[in-house]
Design a protein around this motif. Structure first.
Motif, PDB file in Angstrom:
ATOM      1  N   LYS A   8       0.845  -1.192   0.000  1.00 35.85           N
ATOM      2  CA  LYS A   8       0.000   0.000   0.000  1.00 35.85           C
ATOM      3  C   LYS A   8       0.877   1.239   0.000  1.00 35.85           C
ATOM      4  O   LYS A   8       1.788   1.358   0.809  1.00 35.85           O
ATOM      5  CB  LYS A   8      -0.935  -0.006   1.200  1.00 35.85           C
ATOM      6  CG  LYS A   8      -1.996  -1.072   1.079  1.00 35.85           C
ATOM      7  CD  LYS A   8      -3.134  -0.845   2.017  1.00 35.85           C
ATOM      8  CE  LYS A   8      -4.216  -1.886   1.745  1.00 35.85           C
ATOM      9  NZ  LYS A   8      -5.351  -1.709   2.613  1.00 35.85           N
ATOM     10  N   VAL A   9       0.584   2.133  -0.940  1.00 31.77           N
ATOM     11  CA  VAL A   9       1.353   3.355  -1.112  1.00 31.77           C
ATOM     12  C   VAL A   9       0.479   4.535  -0.715  1.00 31.77           C
ATOM     13  O   VAL A   9      -0.616   4.710  -1.246  1.00 31.77           O
ATOM     14  CB  VAL A   9       1.825   3.497  -2.585  1.00 31.77           C
ATOM     15  CG1 VAL A   9       2.622   4.774  -2.763  1.00 31.77           C
ATOM     16  CG2 VAL A   9       2.630   2.281  -3.007  1.00 31.77           C
ATOM     17  N   ARG A  10       0.981   5.336   0.219  1.00 35.10           N
ATOM     18  CA  ARG A  10       0.244   6.515   0.700  1.00 35.10           C
ATOM     19  C   ARG A  10       0.893   7.774   0.123  1.00 35.10           C
ATOM     20  O   ARG A  10       2.104   7.943   0.230  1.00 35.10           O
ATOM     21  CB  ARG A  10       0.282   6.573   2.228  1.00 35.10           C
ATOM     22  CG  ARG A  10      -0.524   7.709   2.815  1.00 35.10           C
ATOM     23  CD  ARG A  10      -0.366   7.768   4.331  1.00 35.10           C
ATOM     24  NE  ARG A  10      -0.600   6.495   4.979  1.00 35.10           N
ATOM     25  CZ  ARG A  10      -1.780   6.079   5.450  1.00 35.10           C
ATOM     26  NH1 ARG A  10      -2.830   6.851   5.335  1.00 35.10           N
ATOM     27  NH2 ARG A  10      -1.898   4.918   6.034  1.00 35.10           N
ATOM     28  N   TYR A  11       0.077   8.601  -0.511  1.00 32.05           N
ATOM     29  CA  TYR A  11       0.573   9.854  -1.083  1.00 32.05           C
ATOM     30  C   TYR A  11      -0.575  10.826  -1.271  1.00 32.05           C
ATOM     31  O   TYR A  11      -1.740  10.472  -1.085  1.00 32.05           O
ATOM     32  CB  TYR A  11       1.316   9.611  -2.401  1.00 32.05           C
ATOM     33  CG  TYR A  11       0.439   9.111  -3.535  1.00 32.05           C
ATOM     34  CD1 TYR A  11      -0.060   9.988  -4.496  1.00 32.05           C
ATOM     35  CD2 TYR A  11       0.112   7.767  -3.657  1.00 32.05           C
ATOM     36  CE1 TYR A  11      -0.851   9.541  -5.533  1.00 32.05           C
ATOM     37  CE2 TYR A  11      -0.684   7.311  -4.692  1.00 32.05           C
ATOM     38  CZ  TYR A  11      -1.158   8.201  -5.626  1.00 32.05           C
ATOM     39  OH  TYR A  11      -1.954   7.746  -6.647  1.00 32.05           O
ATOM     40  N   VAL A  23      -4.361   9.594  -0.398  1.00 30.45           N
ATOM     41  CA  VAL A  23      -4.852   8.285  -0.804  1.00 30.45           C
ATOM     42  C   VAL A  23      -3.888   7.208  -0.317  1.00 30.45           C
ATOM     43  O   VAL A  23      -2.712   7.468  -0.061  1.00 30.45           O
ATOM     44  CB  VAL A  23      -5.027   8.181  -2.344  1.00 30.45           C
ATOM     45  CG1 VAL A  23      -6.109   9.104  -2.836  1.00 30.45           C
ATOM     46  CG2 VAL A  23      -3.733   8.448  -3.059  1.00 30.45           C
ATOM     47  N   ASN A  24      -4.406   6.009  -0.190  1.00 31.19           N
ATOM     48  CA  ASN A  24      -3.621   4.847   0.227  1.00 31.19           C
ATOM     49  C   ASN A  24      -3.991   3.729  -0.750  1.00 31.19           C
ATOM     50  O   ASN A  24      -4.988   3.039  -0.555  1.00 31.19           O
ATOM     51  CB  ASN A  24      -3.959   4.475   1.669  1.00 31.19           C
ATOM     52  CG  ASN A  24      -2.936   3.559   2.280  1.00 31.19           C
ATOM     53  OD1 ASN A  24      -1.806   3.466   1.829  1.00 31.19           O
ATOM     54  ND2 ASN A  24      -3.340   2.861   3.320  1.00 31.19           N
ATOM     55  N   GLU A  25      -3.199   3.569  -1.817  1.00 36.17           N
ATOM     56  CA  GLU A  25      -3.566   2.668  -2.903  1.00 36.17           C
ATOM     57  C   GLU A  25      -2.782   1.359  -2.846  1.00 36.17           C
ATOM     58  O   GLU A  25      -1.564   1.369  -2.651  1.00 36.17           O
ATOM     59  CB  GLU A  25      -3.324   3.345  -4.251  1.00 36.17           C
ATOM     60  CG  GLU A  25      -4.175   4.570  -4.456  1.00 36.17           C
ATOM     61  CD  GLU A  25      -3.901   5.285  -5.763  1.00 36.17           C
ATOM     62  OE1 GLU A  25      -4.846   5.934  -6.265  1.00 36.17           O
ATOM     63  OE2 GLU A  25      -2.780   5.209  -6.289  1.00 36.17           O
ATOM     64  N   ALA A  37      10.008  -6.675  -1.875  1.00 34.40           N
ATOM     65  CA  ALA A  37       8.708  -6.132  -2.300  1.00 34.40           C
ATOM     66  C   ALA A  37       8.666  -4.625  -2.094  1.00 34.40           C
ATOM     67  O   ALA A  37       8.233  -3.883  -2.972  1.00 34.40           O
ATOM     68  CB  ALA A  37       7.577  -6.811  -1.528  1.00 34.40           C
ATOM     69  N   GLU A  38       9.132  -4.164  -0.945  1.00 32.26           N
ATOM     70  CA  GLU A  38       9.137  -2.723  -0.671  1.00 32.26           C
ATOM     71  C   GLU A  38      10.075  -1.994  -1.638  1.00 32.26           C
ATOM     72  O   GLU A  38       9.723  -0.950  -2.190  1.00 32.26           O
ATOM     73  CB  GLU A  38       9.556  -2.461   0.771  1.00 32.26           C
ATOM     74  CG  GLU A  38       9.465  -1.005   1.159  1.00 32.26           C
ATOM     75  CD  GLU A  38       9.699  -0.765   2.634  1.00 32.26           C
ATOM     76  OE1 GLU A  38       9.600   0.408   3.036  1.00 32.26           O
ATOM     77  OE2 GLU A  38       9.985  -1.717   3.384  1.00 32.26           O
ATOM     78  N   SER A  39      11.237  -2.556  -1.873  1.00 33.80           N
ATOM     79  CA  SER A  39      12.193  -1.956  -2.797  1.00 33.80           C
ATOM     80  C   SER A  39      11.634  -1.888  -4.216  1.00 33.80           C
ATOM     81  O   SER A  39      11.746  -0.866  -4.899  1.00 33.80           O
ATOM     82  CB  SER A  39      13.485  -2.778  -2.783  1.00 33.80           C
ATOM     83  OG  SER A  39      14.375  -2.333  -3.763  1.00 33.80           O
ATOM     84  N   ARG A  40      10.986  -2.967  -4.671  1.00 32.56           N
ATOM     85  CA  ARG A  40      10.438  -3.006  -6.026  1.00 32.56           C
ATOM     86  C   ARG A  40       9.279  -2.035  -6.200  1.00 32.56           C
ATOM     87  O   ARG A  40       9.151  -1.396  -7.238  1.00 32.56           O
ATOM     88  CB  ARG A  40       9.995  -4.426  -6.389  1.00 32.56           C
ATOM     89  CG  ARG A  40      11.206  -5.344  -6.559  1.00 32.56           C
ATOM     90  CD  ARG A  40      10.988  -6.566  -7.404  1.00 32.56           C
ATOM     91  NE  ARG A  40      10.507  -6.215  -8.724  1.00 32.56           N
ATOM     92  CZ  ARG A  40       9.382  -6.691  -9.242  1.00 32.56           C
ATOM     93  NH1 ARG A  40       8.627  -7.519  -8.565  1.00 32.56           N
ATOM     94  NH2 ARG A  40       9.006  -6.353 -10.446  1.00 32.56           N
ATOM     95  N   ILE A  41       8.410  -1.915  -5.184  1.00 33.69           N
ATOM     96  CA  ILE A  41       7.270  -1.006  -5.338  1.00 33.69           C
ATOM     97  C   ILE A  41       7.771   0.439  -5.365  1.00 33.69           C
ATOM     98  O   ILE A  41       7.252   1.267  -6.125  1.00 33.69           O
ATOM     99  CB  ILE A  41       6.173  -1.217  -4.263  1.00 33.69           C
ATOM    100  CG1 ILE A  41       4.879  -0.497  -4.687  1.00 33.69           C
ATOM    101  CG2 ILE A  41       6.605  -0.762  -2.900  1.00 33.69           C
ATOM    102  CD1 ILE A  41       4.252  -0.968  -5.950  1.00 33.69           C
ATOM    103  N   ILE A  55       5.383   3.879   1.951  1.00 31.89           N
ATOM    104  CA  ILE A  55       4.822   2.537   1.873  1.00 31.89           C
ATOM    105  C   ILE A  55       4.183   2.273   3.236  1.00 31.89           C
ATOM    106  O   ILE A  55       4.874   2.157   4.244  1.00 31.89           O
ATOM    107  CB  ILE A  55       5.914   1.480   1.569  1.00 31.89           C
ATOM    108  CG1 ILE A  55       6.759   1.892   0.362  1.00 31.89           C
ATOM    109  CG2 ILE A  55       5.282   0.114   1.393  1.00 31.89           C
ATOM    110  CD1 ILE A  55       5.978   2.178  -0.900  1.00 31.89           C
ATOM    111  N   SER A  56       2.865   2.221   3.259  1.00 30.54           N
ATOM    112  CA  SER A  56       2.158   2.110   4.538  1.00 30.54           C
ATOM    113  C   SER A  56       1.967   0.668   4.988  1.00 30.54           C
ATOM    114  O   SER A  56       1.756   0.417   6.172  1.00 30.54           O
ATOM    115  CB  SER A  56       0.806   2.820   4.462  1.00 30.54           C
ATOM    116  OG  SER A  56       0.005   2.241   3.457  1.00 30.54           O
TER     117      SER A  56
END
Length: 152
Positions: A8-11, A23-25, A37-41, A55-56
Motif C-alpha cells: 500500500k502506497v500513501r501519497y 490516498v492509500n492505494e 517487495a518494498e524496494s520493487r514497489i 509505503i504504509s
C-alpha cells in the motif's frame, strides 16, 4: 511459483476538481521477501508520483495464479475450491485457492478465468468472484544488466 505481496502506497493526489486528497492505494508485486517487495514497489511507483510518498503496508497474499488481460482495467479475486476424493474414507475434500483475473467487468473476469482453467484435470468450483481495489500489478521481469552488476 510467484510469491505475491500487496503493497500500500500513501501519497497526496490532485483530484479532478483541483483539491489535494490523501490516498492509500494497493499494488501487487512479485518478490522473494518483504524487503524486496518494498524496494520493487518504490522503484516502480516513483516515476508516477510527484512529491512525497510512503509505503504504509506490505503483506503476503495467498494468490496462486494470475490471468492477465491487457484490455482489462480491473482486477477480480476468484476463490476456487478444488475437489478431491479421499480414497480411504471416500469423502470429498475441498481445498481453497485464490486466483486473480484482470478484466473490464465481472462477466469478462469469469470468461477469462474459465479460459485460463481449460485443460485443468482437477475438479473445481468457483466459490466467489470479487472486484479488488488493486491499482496495478508488477510481475518480476528480468531486466538489462547495469554496468558493474554480476549475472546470477
Amino acid at each position: 511459483m510467484a510469491l505475491w505481496f500487496e503493497c500500500k502506497v500513501r501519497y497526496e493526489r490532485m483530484t479532478e476538481n483541483g483539491t489535494v486528497k490523501k490516498v492509500n492505494e494497493p499494488y501487487l508485486v512479485d518478490a522473494l521477501s518483504f524487503t524486496e517487495a518494498e524496494s520493487r514497489i518504490i522503484e516502480k511507483i516513483t516515476p508516477y508520483i510527484s512529491g512525497d510518498f510512503s509505503i504504509s503496508a506490505v503483506k503476503k497474499t495467498k494468490i496462486s495464479e494470475i490471468f492477465f488481460d491487457d484490455s482489462g482495467d480491473r482486477y477480480y479475486l476468484v476463490k476456487v475450491n478444488f475437489i478431491t476424493l479421499d480414497e480411504k474414507s471416500g469423502v470429498e475434500k475441498k481445498s481453497s485457492n485464490f486466483m486473480l483475473v484482470q478484466a473490464s467487468d465481472f462477466a469478462g473476469a469469469l470468461k477469462k478465468f474459465e479460459e485460463g482453467m481449460k485443460g485443468t484435470l482437477a475438479d473445481y468450483e468457483i466459490a466467489s468472484i470479487t472486484e479488488t481495489s488493486l491499482m496495478d500489478i508488477f510481475p518480476f521481469q528480468l531486466g538489462v544488466m547495469k554496468a558493474g552488476e554480476n549475472p546470477q
